[in-house]
Design a protein around this motif. Structure first.
Motif, PDB file in Angstrom:
ATOM      1  N   GLY A   1       3.007   8.208  12.449  1.00 24.71           N
ATOM      2  CA  GLY A   1       1.976   9.240  12.407  1.00 24.71           C
ATOM      3  C   GLY A   1       2.322  10.347  11.433  1.00 24.71           C
ATOM      4  N   LEU A   2       3.577  10.757  11.414  1.00 18.91           N
ATOM      5  CA  LEU A   2       3.988  11.814  10.492  1.00 18.91           C
ATOM      6  C   LEU A   2       3.865  11.349   9.054  1.00 18.91           C
ATOM      7  CD1 LEU A   2       5.200  14.580   9.914  1.00 18.91           C
ATOM      8  CD2 LEU A   2       7.481  13.603  10.277  1.00 18.91           C
ATOM      9  N   ALA A   3       4.268  10.128   8.761  1.00 18.91           N
ATOM     10  CA  ALA A   3       4.149   9.604   7.398  1.00 18.91           C
ATOM     11  C   ALA A   3       2.689   9.597   6.945  1.00 18.91           C
ATOM     12  CB  ALA A   3       4.739   8.202   7.318  1.00 18.91           C
ATOM     13  N   ASP A   4       1.791   9.205   7.830  1.00 18.58           N
ATOM     14  CA  ASP A   4       0.371   9.175   7.480  1.00 18.58           C
ATOM     15  C   ASP A   4      -0.161  10.579   7.203  1.00 18.58           C
ATOM     16  OD1 ASP A   4       0.486   6.451   7.826  1.00 18.58           O
ATOM     17  OD2 ASP A   4      -0.648   6.416   9.704  1.00 18.58           O
ATOM     18  N   ARG A   5       0.257  11.546   8.008  1.00 23.03           N
ATOM     19  CA  ARG A   5      -0.206  12.923   7.793  1.00 23.03           C
ATOM     20  C   ARG A   5       0.348  13.498   6.493  1.00 23.03           C
ATOM     21  NH1 ARG A   5       0.828  12.828  13.339  1.00 23.03           N
ATOM     22  NH2 ARG A   5       2.852  13.895  13.146  1.00 23.03           N
ATOM     23  N   LEU A   6       1.589  13.164   6.183  1.00 25.78           N
ATOM     24  CA  LEU A   6       2.169  13.613   4.921  1.00 25.78           C
ATOM     25  C   LEU A   6       1.450  12.995   3.732  1.00 25.78           C
ATOM     26  CD1 LEU A   6       5.932  13.346   5.945  1.00 25.78           C
ATOM     27  CD2 LEU A   6       4.748  15.474   5.379  1.00 25.78           C
TER      28      LEU A   6
ATOM     29  N   VAL B   1       6.478   5.624  -3.632  1.00 24.93           N
ATOM     30  CA  VAL B   1       5.163   5.729  -2.997  1.00 24.93           C
ATOM     31  C   VAL B   1       4.060   5.389  -3.996  1.00 24.93           C
ATOM     32  CG1 VAL B   1       3.518   7.331  -1.922  1.00 24.93           C
ATOM     33  CG2 VAL B   1       5.925   7.363  -1.232  1.00 24.93           C
ATOM     34  N   ASP B   2       4.302   5.723  -5.258  1.00 21.23           N
ATOM     35  CA  ASP B   2       3.338   5.396  -6.319  1.00 21.23           C
ATOM     36  C   ASP B   2       3.441   3.955  -6.787  1.00 21.23           C
ATOM     37  OD1 ASP B   2       2.065   7.839  -6.414  1.00 21.23           O
ATOM     38  OD2 ASP B   2       3.373   8.657  -7.980  1.00 21.23           O
ATOM     39  N   GLY B   3       4.383   3.178  -6.243  1.00 23.24           N
ATOM     40  CA  GLY B   3       4.465   1.764  -6.583  1.00 23.24           C
ATOM     41  C   GLY B   3       5.680   1.354  -7.375  1.00 23.24           C
ATOM     42  N   ALA B   4       6.667   2.231  -7.522  1.00 22.69           N
ATOM     43  CA  ALA B   4       7.838   1.911  -8.326  1.00 22.69           C
ATOM     44  C   ALA B   4       8.665   0.800  -7.699  1.00 22.69           C
ATOM     45  CB  ALA B   4       8.714   3.154  -8.498  1.00 22.69           C
ATOM     46  N   THR B   5       9.305   0.022  -8.542  1.00 22.38           N
ATOM     47  CA  THR B   5      10.303  -0.947  -8.107  1.00 22.38           C
ATOM     48  C   THR B   5      11.608  -0.207  -7.806  1.00 22.38           C
ATOM     49  OG1 THR B   5      11.132  -1.307 -10.343  1.00 22.38           O
ATOM     50  CG2 THR B   5       9.283  -2.690  -9.616  1.00 22.38           C
TER      51      THR B   5
ATOM     52  N   ALA C   1      14.807   2.759  -0.279  1.00 24.22           N
ATOM     53  CA  ALA C   1      14.523   1.325  -0.205  1.00 24.22           C
ATOM     54  C   ALA C   1      13.272   1.058   0.624  1.00 24.22           C
ATOM     55  CB  ALA C   1      15.713   0.590   0.397  1.00 24.22           C
ATOM     56  N   GLY C   2      13.107   1.790   1.717  1.00 19.38           N
ATOM     57  CA  GLY C   2      11.914   1.616   2.539  1.00 19.38           C
ATOM     58  C   GLY C   2      10.649   1.993   1.803  1.00 19.38           C
ATOM     59  N   ALA C   3      10.731   3.051   0.983  1.00 17.13           N
ATOM     60  CA  ALA C   3       9.553   3.444   0.204  1.00 17.13           C
ATOM     61  C   ALA C   3       9.224   2.414  -0.869  1.00 17.13           C
ATOM     62  CB  ALA C   3       9.801   4.811  -0.435  1.00 17.13           C
ATOM     63  N   CYS C   4      10.244   1.780  -1.423  1.00 18.79           N
ATOM     64  CA  CYS C   4       9.996   0.764  -2.455  1.00 18.79           C
ATOM     65  C   CYS C   4       9.384  -0.503  -1.879  1.00 18.79           C
ATOM     66  CB  CYS C   4      11.301   0.433  -3.177  1.00 18.79           C
ATOM     67  SG  CYS C   4      11.887   1.696  -4.325  1.00 18.79           S
ATOM     68  N   HIS C   5       9.816  -0.894  -0.693  1.00 19.44           N
ATOM     69  CA  HIS C   5       9.413  -2.192  -0.135  1.00 19.44           C
ATOM     70  C   HIS C   5       8.357  -2.111   0.959  1.00 19.44           C
ATOM     71  CE1 HIS C   5      12.270  -4.745  -2.263  1.00 19.44           C
ATOM     72  NE2 HIS C   5      13.175  -3.781  -2.124  1.00 19.44           N
ATOM     73  N   GLY C   6       8.122  -0.919   1.501  1.00 19.41           N
ATOM     74  CA  GLY C   6       7.140  -0.785   2.573  1.00 19.41           C
ATOM     75  C   GLY C   6       7.747  -1.047   3.935  1.00 19.41           C
ATOM     76  N   VAL C   7       7.120  -0.501   4.948  1.00 14.26           N
ATOM     77  CA  VAL C   7       7.684  -0.559   6.296  1.00 14.26           C
ATOM     78  C   VAL C   7       7.780  -1.982   6.829  1.00 14.26           C
ATOM     79  CG1 VAL C   7       5.476  -0.246   7.519  1.00 14.26           C
ATOM     80  CG2 VAL C   7       7.620   0.586   8.549  1.00 14.26           C
ATOM     81  N   GLU C   8       6.879  -2.862   6.379  1.00 16.90           N
ATOM     82  CA  GLU C   8       6.893  -4.239   6.880  1.00 16.90           C
ATOM     83  C   GLU C   8       8.099  -5.033   6.407  1.00 16.90           C
ATOM     84  OE1 GLU C   8       2.806  -2.635   6.997  1.00 16.90           O
ATOM     85  OE2 GLU C   8       4.262  -2.861   5.354  1.00 16.90           O
ATOM     86  N   ALA C   9       8.824  -4.505   5.418  1.00 18.21           N
ATOM     87  CA  ALA C   9      10.000  -5.222   4.917  1.00 18.21           C
ATOM     88  C   ALA C   9      11.174  -5.165   5.889  1.00 18.21           C
ATOM     89  CB  ALA C   9      10.422  -4.656   3.561  1.00 18.21           C
ATOM     90  N   PHE C  10      11.136  -4.243   6.840  1.00 18.16           N
ATOM     91  CA  PHE C  10      12.180  -4.191   7.857  1.00 18.16           C
ATOM     92  C   PHE C  10      11.838  -5.167   8.975  1.00 18.16           C
ATOM     93  CE2 PHE C  10      12.474   0.060   5.930  1.00 18.16           C
ATOM     94  CZ  PHE C  10      13.825   0.075   5.596  1.00 18.16           C
TER      95      PHE C  10
ATOM     96  N   SER D   1       0.825  -1.202   0.000  1.00 19.59           N
ATOM     97  CA  SER D   1       0.000   0.000   0.000  1.00 19.59           C
ATOM     98  C   SER D   1       0.863   1.257   0.000  1.00 19.59           C
ATOM     99  CB  SER D   1      -0.908   0.020   1.233  1.00 19.59           C
ATOM    100  OG  SER D   1      -0.148   0.205   2.419  1.00 19.59           O
ATOM    101  N   ALA D   2       0.260   2.349  -0.470  1.00 15.03           N
ATOM    102  CA  ALA D   2       0.952   3.631  -0.425  1.00 15.03           C
ATOM    103  C   ALA D   2       1.258   4.019   1.014  1.00 15.03           C
ATOM    104  CB  ALA D   2       0.106   4.710  -1.097  1.00 15.03           C
ATOM    105  N   GLN D   3       0.380   3.665   1.935  1.00 16.58           N
ATOM    106  CA  GLN D   3       0.619   3.978   3.344  1.00 16.58           C
ATOM    107  C   GLN D   3       1.868   3.266   3.860  1.00 16.58           C
ATOM    108  OE1 GLN D   3      -1.830   2.234   6.614  1.00 16.58           O
ATOM    109  NE2 GLN D   3      -2.326   4.378   7.075  1.00 16.58           N
ATOM    110  N   SER D   4       1.994   1.982   3.523  1.00 16.56           N
ATOM    111  CA  SER D   4       3.173   1.232   3.943  1.00 16.56           C
ATOM    112  C   SER D   4       4.432   1.812   3.322  1.00 16.56           C
ATOM    113  CB  SER D   4       3.027  -0.241   3.557  1.00 16.56           C
ATOM    114  OG  SER D   4       4.187  -0.971   3.912  1.00 16.56           O
TER     115      SER D   4
END
Length: 348
Positions: free
Chosen positions: A323-328, A188-192, A295-304, A4-7
């Protein structure tokens, strides 16, 4: 499973902080010493007593890279995409005052410090950053990539300029920051990973068209060259090449290409990307912060790994990166780089 974009937005800020915290104890140490002492970092480590910048800092604590990204992120939320340059300058000075009071030697970088001095002397904020070519804008710019879409890239670069020109208003400083913002935004838009690295090159090309001219290697060309330099090499050889040839200093034309080259070494593993970056030596907390954000944006927070993110949160309980990421992210697609119209005023 789709990410997801949120992740992805959360992954950008958490990845930035993980890379930063991993590189905290090794920053500005020579690669030979880092390699002998840590090899490839396996976990957050406390700062060693022989590191004059970070000594006394506990394992997992972030540095100015994350702190400045959070300051910028909060101002983006407050201004709905607009960052008041004087307010930003005041917030950076207030942060440094707190660091000095806490006995920290991890203070503002040379470009930011010079710009804030010029502001205090009365120089207009559209000129204070005219010599800012170090990596300070690139290290903190990930929130801009979360808020502003990757396309059109010219609009994204406008946002990078608006939010960063007070300290880094040069062709090189803005090219580096635009590269990072474009990579994060594309992710964030889904890029590899490969697509994000391509976006970084395009962002650097556009960013180099802005700001005051500053002599130095072209960021876009150096990103592509650095990635090719390490292609097919073992990790150990690649790290040596990055440290010895690309460079890991505070210059934007070193730190940003170094980060992108590291990303290309372990495209499927953002945690390893952070570990490799933090093990480089030099300004490796910043290189790792940049690489971790992309790398975190490409794979999402759960990848860590969950224990890693838990340790980061425990060491920095006041950050609230999620919280800041969600507000942004909530501003994405509807933010503006223009100052908000005050209540009770008319645009007519």
């Amino acid at each position: 499973m789709a990410i997801s974009a949120q992740s992805r937005a959360r992954g950008a800020l958490v990845g930035l902080a993980i890379g930063d915290a991993l590189g905290m104890p090794t920053q500005y140490m020579p690669r030979a010493l880092v390699s002998a002492r840590y090899g490839i970092l396996e976990r957050f480590e406390p700062a060693p007593d022989d590191n004059p910048i970070s000594r006394g800092m506990p394992a997992g604590r972030v540095t100015d890279d994350t702190d400045q990204a959070v300051i910028l992120g909060k101002l983006l939320v407050e201004g709905k995409g607009y960052v008041d340059p004087r307010r930003f300058a005041d917030e950076l000075l207030a942060w440094e005052t707190r660091m000095i009071a806490a006995g920290s030697a991890d203070l503002l970088g040379p470009s930011t410090r010079k710009a804030l001095t010029l502001i205090a002397e009365g120089m207009p904020t559209d000129e204070t950053g005219r010599t800012g070519a170090t990596n300070g804008a690139a290290m903190r710019v990930a929130p801009v990539g979360i808020v502003f879409p990757a396309r059109p890239v010219e609009a994204l670069v406008d946002a990078v300029f608006q939010s960063g020109h007070v300290t880094h208003n040069t062709t090189i400083g803005l090219a580096g920051a635009s590269a990072v913002a474009a990579a994060v935004s594309a992710a964030v838009d889904g890029a590899t990973i490969d697509e994000a690295l391509q976006a970084a090159v395009e962002g650097a090309r556009q960013g180099a068209k802005r700001g005051f001219y500053f002599a130095g290697g072209d960021i876009a060309a150096r990103i592509g060259w650095a990635i090719e330099l390490v292609r097919g090499k073992s990790e150990a050889e690649a790290l040596d090449l990055i440290y010895d040839i690309v460079g890991t200093g505070v210059a934007t034309q070193e730190a940003v290409p170094a980060a992108m080259a590291i990303i290309s070494l372990a495209p499927d593993d953002p945690w390893r990307i952070c570990r490799l970056s933090a093990s480089l030596g030099g300004d490796c907390d910043t290189v790792a912060a940049i690489a971790g954000a992309v790398a975190g944006a490409c794979h999402g927070v759960e990848a860590f790994p969950a224990p890693v993110t838990a340790a980061l949160e425990s060491a920095n309980p006041d950050l609230d990166l999620i919280g800041l990421a969600d507000r942004l992210l909530a501003l994405r697609g509807r933010a503006s780089i223009l100052p908000p119209v005050a209540k009770g005023t008319s645009s007519a």
